[in-house]
Scaffold this active site. Sequence first.
Site, PDB file in Angstrom:
ATOM      1  N   HIS A  17      28.574  -9.232 -22.034  1.00  0.00           N
ATOM      2  CA  HIS A  17      29.552  -9.254 -21.431  1.00  0.00           C
ATOM      3  C   HIS A  17      28.998  -8.728 -20.116  1.00  0.00           C
ATOM      4  CE1 HIS A  17      32.635  -9.281 -24.394  1.00  0.00           C
ATOM      5  NE2 HIS A  17      32.598 -10.763 -24.245  1.00  0.00           N
ATOM      6  N   LYS A  41      46.159 -16.113 -30.476  1.00  0.00           N
ATOM      7  CA  LYS A  41      45.461 -15.348 -30.621  1.00  0.00           C
ATOM      8  C   LYS A  41      46.526 -14.264 -30.667  1.00  0.00           C
ATOM      9  CE  LYS A  41      40.558 -15.479 -29.708  1.00  0.00           C
ATOM     10  NZ  LYS A  41      39.284 -14.291 -29.074  1.00  0.00           N
ATOM     11  N   ARG A  90      25.953 -17.477 -27.550  1.00  0.00           N
ATOM     12  CA  ARG A  90      24.532 -16.435 -28.127  1.00  0.00           C
ATOM     13  C   ARG A  90      23.561 -17.555 -29.456  1.00  0.00           C
ATOM     14  NH1 ARG A  90      29.752 -13.366 -30.119  1.00  0.00           N
ATOM     15  NH2 ARG A  90      30.164 -15.133 -29.479  1.00  0.00           N
ATOM     16  N   SER A 128      32.985  -8.871 -29.430  1.00  0.00           N
ATOM     17  CA  SER A 128      33.806  -7.783 -29.050  1.00  0.00           C
ATOM     18  C   SER A 128      34.151  -7.446 -30.962  1.00  0.00           C
ATOM     19  CB  SER A 128      35.074  -8.017 -28.513  1.00  0.00           C
ATOM     20  OG  SER A 128      34.552  -8.061 -27.039  1.00  0.00           O
TER      21      SER A 128
END
Length: 170
Positions: A17, A41, A90, A128
């Site tokens: 990040h 979430k 990514r 994360s």
Amino acid sequence: MKTAIYPGSFDPITLGHINIIKRAAQAFDKVIVCVMVNSKKNGGLFTPEERIALMRKSMNVENVEFDVSYDLVAEYAKAKGSRVLVKGLRVVSDFEQEVQMAMINSKVNPELDTVFFPSDEKYTYLSSTVVKELARYHANLDEFLPREIIEDVKNKLELRSDDCDGSRQH
């Protein structure tokens, strides 16, 4: 002044990040790193406010601000006067998901564009979620997290572990 929004959960912020934030800070006059509270979430390891504190502890870049939003990112960007979202990519699956989100965001806010920053190759595997899993197994986190917050992450996971152990005994 070109302001970009870098939205995410940042639970916790990783070196990947930070790499994206620093690169975005070179490309834009101002970058607002925004903890987006995701309705899908439940909770997270850190509260949104704790995530902001960890970010501030991890880095100090002059043209970078930190914020929290419970709104749609497209609406948040409009309220902040930004026409650009920054997203890190990514892997190919990130691209597919992020392009879909970019199209949805442009429907909500037609003036909003999304700029993609490919991950530095040393962070392509990093998330994360991976960091939290490694921390649960007491792995060395030096290559994944800013050193300033490693103990915070470990301590939070220990507290969670103690809470779970305590609740099982009742």
